[in-house]
Design an enzyme around this catalytic site. Structure first.
Site, short mmCIF file in Angstrom:
data_model
loop_
_atom_site.label_atom_id
_atom_site.label_comp_id
_atom_site.label_asym_id
_atom_site.label_seq_id
_atom_site.Cartn_x
_atom_site.Cartn_y
_atom_site.Cartn_z
N ASP A 62 -11.21 45.23 -54.71
CA ASP A 62 -11.90 44.05 -54.19
C ASP A 62 -13.05 44.47 -53.28
O ASP A 62 -13.00 45.53 -52.64
CB ASP A 62 -10.94 43.17 -53.38
CG ASP A 62 -9.74 42.73 -54.20
OD1 ASP A 62 -9.94 42.06 -55.21
OD2 ASP A 62 -8.60 43.10 -53.82
N ASP A 64 -14.68 42.71 -50.30
CA ASP A 64 -14.70 41.59 -49.35
C ASP A 64 -16.00 41.61 -48.55
O ASP A 64 -16.57 42.68 -48.28
CB ASP A 64 -13.51 41.66 -48.41
CG ASP A 64 -12.19 41.48 -49.13
OD1 ASP A 64 -12.20 40.94 -50.26
OD2 ASP A 64 -11.15 41.88 -48.58
N ASP A 128 -7.52 45.60 -37.73
CA ASP A 128 -6.28 46.29 -37.40
C ASP A 128 -6.46 47.79 -37.14
O ASP A 128 -6.03 48.31 -36.11
CB ASP A 128 -5.23 46.06 -38.50
CG ASP A 128 -5.79 46.29 -39.90
OD1 ASP A 128 -6.94 46.78 -40.04
OD2 ASP A 128 -5.07 45.97 -40.88
#
Length: 355
Positions: A62, A64, A128
């Site tokens: 992916d 993003d 994170d």
């Protein structure tokens, strides 16, 4: 400095001669979305896992995007967009009937409000791990790095951005992602992070079934599920993630069930690396492990189906996938039995002929 004396972080900028990522490596749909956002006056970057994977020589699944545009503004720019999420609103910009590019808005440093929007600098410190906080500009071919993530990728180190006393309390799913990065990319974890994951493993039981299901599917489809499952067992997360499966695997000790488990996922990994597979195929290892248990093979299908769904909890695949996976396993078992009967029949005939 801000008005209240807080220092403003600045980005280290890496050019293509340092990172080696060319614009051609970016999915053309993601490029289209970024181009339209910028034409409308918004900043936009490829962010997170795609940048990390490209730096590690892997092909991202992916791409993003992060932008200063709000979800409402993004939806107005893209007719086939859908705003989703309750914890944090983001946008799926559909580029085909089934494919979309995920677009999020820069998040504020205010941890008390997950939907407060902010600057790119604030957004970097809300992520994170440092390896997921890299911003790639496909038109200048530069990487912006506020947290030394580029260095940590090169050193293959997994360094948390959020303090350890909050990181998993805020979102326990981060433990699964940390172990997945460690297993798939051989990123070394500091001892404090390892200890914190083992201490906080129980927090997975507080996560909604929908989020756990999404994360389990990501593991199954990553092409390296066998190594990830093994790492989850080492970090004591497996028994909280899939308690019924863990009970079955542990019941007979480190013998045939566990060896068979790894074989099944190595087989699945080969299929995934060859191309996209259907979701019912992704759960075949669970179905085979379940059906081969004593007393399961002769159950009526409806009872087997209900028992299998309970066996998987809190993982909750769609009913049609559970049904299809069980039927695949049962069909294969029937074919094997028919082949064995034919072999025995031929052997008997041969023996009679020789007599």
């Amino acid at each position: 400095m801000t008005d209240d004396g807080t220092p403003i972080p600045f980005a280290k900028v890496y050019g293509v001669e340092e990172h080696g990522i060319r614009r051609e490596a970016i999915d053309h749909h993601a490029l289209m979305v970024i181009r339209r956002l910028r034409k409308a006056g918004h900043t936009a970057y490829v962010v997170g896992g795609a940048v990390r994977d490209l730096l590690l020589g892997k092909h991202p699944k992916d791409f993003d995007i992060v932008t200063c545009a709000t979800p409402g503004r993004i939806k107005r720019l893209f007719p086939y967009a859908r705003v989703i999420g309750r914890r944090f609103r983001l946008v799926h910009v559909y580029v085909t009937k089934d494919e979309y590019v995920e677009v999020t808005t820069f998040r504020s440093a205010r941890a008390d409000d997950p939907n407060a929007y902010g600057s790119i600098e604030e957004d970097a410190f809300r992520r994170d791990f440092t390896v997921n906080a890299l911003y790639y500009d496909p038109f200048s071919e530069e990487i912006l790095d506020f947290v030394d993530g580029f260095t940590h990728v090169r050193e293959r180190r997994l360094v948390p951005i959020i303090p350890l006393d909050r990181i998993f309390e805020e979102d326990p799913v981060r433990m699964l992602r940390a172990v997945k990065y460690h297993a798939r990319m051989e990123l070394e974890m500091p001892k404090e992070l390892v200890r914190k994951i083992r201490d906080d493993a129980w927090r997975l039981e507080e996560v909604s079934t929908s989020r756990l299901t999404e994360e389990i599917y990501k593991i199954l489809a990553c092409g390296e599920a066998s190594s990830v499952w093994e790492a989850l067992q080492r970090f004591h997360l497996f028994d909280h993630l899939l308690p019924h499966v863990h009970e079955v695997l542990g019941a007979a000790g480190p013998g045939i069930p566990l060896a068979r488990w790894h074989e099944e996922f190595e087989r699945l990994d080969r299929l995934v690396r060859e191309g996209e597979v259907d979701r019912d195929v992704l759960i075949l290892p669970f179905a085979r492990l379940f059906v081969e248990r004593d007393g399961m093979r002769d159950l009526p299908f409806k009872e087997l189906y209900r028992a299998f769904k309970e066996f998987l909890r809190p993982f909750t695949p769609p009913n049609r996938d559970v049904d299809a996976a069980l039927r695949r396993v049962l069909r294969k078992r029937r074919r094997k039995r028919r082949r064995r009967r034919r072999v025995r029949h031929v052997a008997v005939q041969d023996a009679r002929g020789e007599g």
